[in-house]
Design a protein around this motif. Structure first.
Motif, PDB file in Angstrom:
ATOM      1  N   GLN A 147       0.790  -1.169   0.023  1.00 35.05           N
ATOM      2  CA  GLN A 147       0.068  -0.055  -0.113  1.00 35.05           C
ATOM      3  C   GLN A 147       0.863   1.340  -0.015  1.00 35.05           C
ATOM      4  O   GLN A 147       0.571   2.483  -0.685  1.00 35.05           O
ATOM      5  N   GLU A 148       1.953   0.979   0.822  1.00 37.89           N
ATOM      6  CA  GLU A 148       2.630   2.524   0.809  1.00 37.89           C
ATOM      7  C   GLU A 148       3.624   2.669  -0.359  1.00 37.89           C
ATOM      8  O   GLU A 148       3.646   3.715  -1.095  1.00 37.89           O
ATOM      9  N   ASN A 150       2.443   1.751  -3.340  1.00 38.03           N
ATOM     10  CA  ASN A 150       1.504   2.077  -4.172  1.00 38.03           C
ATOM     11  C   ASN A 150       1.370   3.827  -4.187  1.00 38.03           C
ATOM     12  O   ASN A 150       1.296   4.322  -5.125  1.00 38.03           O
ATOM     13  N   ARG A 151       1.367   4.156  -2.870  1.00 37.20           N
ATOM     14  CA  ARG A 151       0.958   5.590  -2.624  1.00 37.20           C
ATOM     15  C   ARG A 151       2.049   6.291  -3.055  1.00 37.20           C
ATOM     16  O   ARG A 151       2.174   7.253  -3.797  1.00 37.20           O
ATOM     17  N   SER A 152       3.351   5.682  -2.554  1.00 36.41           N
ATOM     18  CA  SER A 152       4.778   6.634  -3.046  1.00 36.41           C
ATOM     19  C   SER A 152       4.921   6.628  -4.563  1.00 36.41           C
ATOM     20  O   SER A 152       5.460   7.587  -5.233  1.00 36.41           O
ATOM     21  N   ASN A 156      -1.161   1.291  -8.639  1.00 35.51           N
ATOM     22  CA  ASN A 156      -1.949   0.510  -7.882  1.00 35.51           C
ATOM     23  C   ASN A 156      -1.844  -0.825  -8.234  1.00 35.51           C
ATOM     24  O   ASN A 156      -2.643  -1.812  -8.826  1.00 35.51           O
TER      25      ASN A 156
END
Length: 330
Positions: A147-148, A150-152, A156
């Motif tokens: 998830q991290e 993906n965010r940075s 996705n």
């Protein structure tokens, strides 16, 4: 008007081609390059931009989901050196006999066979130099890491967890599926549109996940051979037309072994393949390995067979970078 119509047709064709590209599922992370299921293997796989990263899930003694290919520890860790007295009567070491703290003390290495030889001889060999680098990860650690990233990175990439040996865990007094569902709910991932596929070899558990435990995420029924004794499921039945119809009532697709889909002697699709397609089931076969290709075939011909001719919907692979690169050329 004509220009608008032609533009629409071209865009529609382009979108269809993009959607038709099979999903790339990083099998146990980038396991062709680093020890399977470790956090470094996940990080490397993420940088290769697959669609999903797989996690095989088992439970620790204290009920924590950890990422291991199976219920045993001896083929991928140094457990025999650290806890020699903890093996069972069959000579194996079981994850469920160890607390999370104990599991975290183990060092992970490339998979070895009964003769203590590396199964894939040319894969990662630097375990002794940086042994502390490769450890057993929890499911939540992998989930948060992905998830991290993906965010940075602004992408996705999804998760593709497998519920391992649910009957074995229940016999040991633990309900792995309920614990798994709690984790999905905690992270807001029990949704039909979540970037998640859930998989299991045990058909009774597949039905339970959907019908009793309220799983809303896409669900894949894995298929094995009865001789493997993967679960109590009858895979000969599940591969038959009535069995596939039963699967289609609860699951979105199947995860077959590649040889179950195609006769490599005459390159003809099997009835399993054609019947699954007719039922609208997604087909995500396992496992495509650049260092273990079908006899007489190279990488390009194998990819062409699976992607261009059979047109599978996804593929589990130890080499996600190679499949992503192939997809990019199509």
């Amino acid at each position: 008007m004509i220009r608008t119509l032609l533009t629409g047709i071209l865009l529609s064709t382009l979108c269809t081609n993009l959607l038709a590209k099979p999903l790339v599922i990083a099998h146990r992370g980038a396991s062709g390059y680093l020890p399977e299921h470790t956090l470094p293997a996940v990080i490397l796989a993420h940088g290769m931009n697959p669609d999903y990263i797989e996690q095989d899930l088992v439970l620790s003694k204290d009920g924590v989901l950890v990422v291991l290919h199976d219920i045993h520890l001896d083929t991928v860790t140094d457990v025999a050196e650290r806890f020699a007295q903890r093996k069972r009567a069959d000579g194996r070491f079981y994850a469920i006999d160890f607390t999370l703290e104990e599991l975290k003390s183990l060092r992970v290495h490339e998979r070895r066979n009964e003769q203590n030889q590396q199964v894939f001889a040319l894969r990662y060999q630097g375990h002794k130099t940086n042994a502390d680098f490769f450890r057993i990860a929890t499911f939540e650690e992998q989930l948060i890491l992905i998830q991290e990233l993906n965010r940075s990175r602004g992408v996705n990439i999804g998760i593709y967890p497998e519920i391992k040996s649910p009957a074995f865990h229940r016999a040991a007094g633990q309900d792995i599926s309920k614990i798994f569902m709690a984790q999905l709910e905690k992270h807001g991932l029990n949704k039909a549109d979540a970037k998640v596929y859930v998989q299991c070899f045990d058909f009774a558990e597949t039905r339970r996940l959907r019908q009793e435990l309220g799983l809303k995420a896409p669900l894949i029924q894995l298929l094995a051979e009865n001789s493997w004794q993967e679960s109590g499921s009858d895979y000969d039945y599940l591969k038959s037309p009535p069995g596939l119809q039963e699967i289609a009532k609860v699951a979105d697709g199947i995860g077959p072994w590649i040889p179950q889909l195609v006769n490599f002697d005459n390159k003809a699709p099997t009835t399993l393949f054609t019947q699954a397609k007719a039922l609208g089931l997604q087909i995500h076969p396992y496992t495509l390995r650049a260092d273990q290709l079908p006899q007489g075939m190279d990488w390009q011909s194998t990819m062409a067979l699976l992607f261009d001719w059979l047109k599978v919907d996804g593929i589990f692979t130890d080499f996600p970078d190679k499949v992503v690169a192939y997809n990019a050329t199509q």
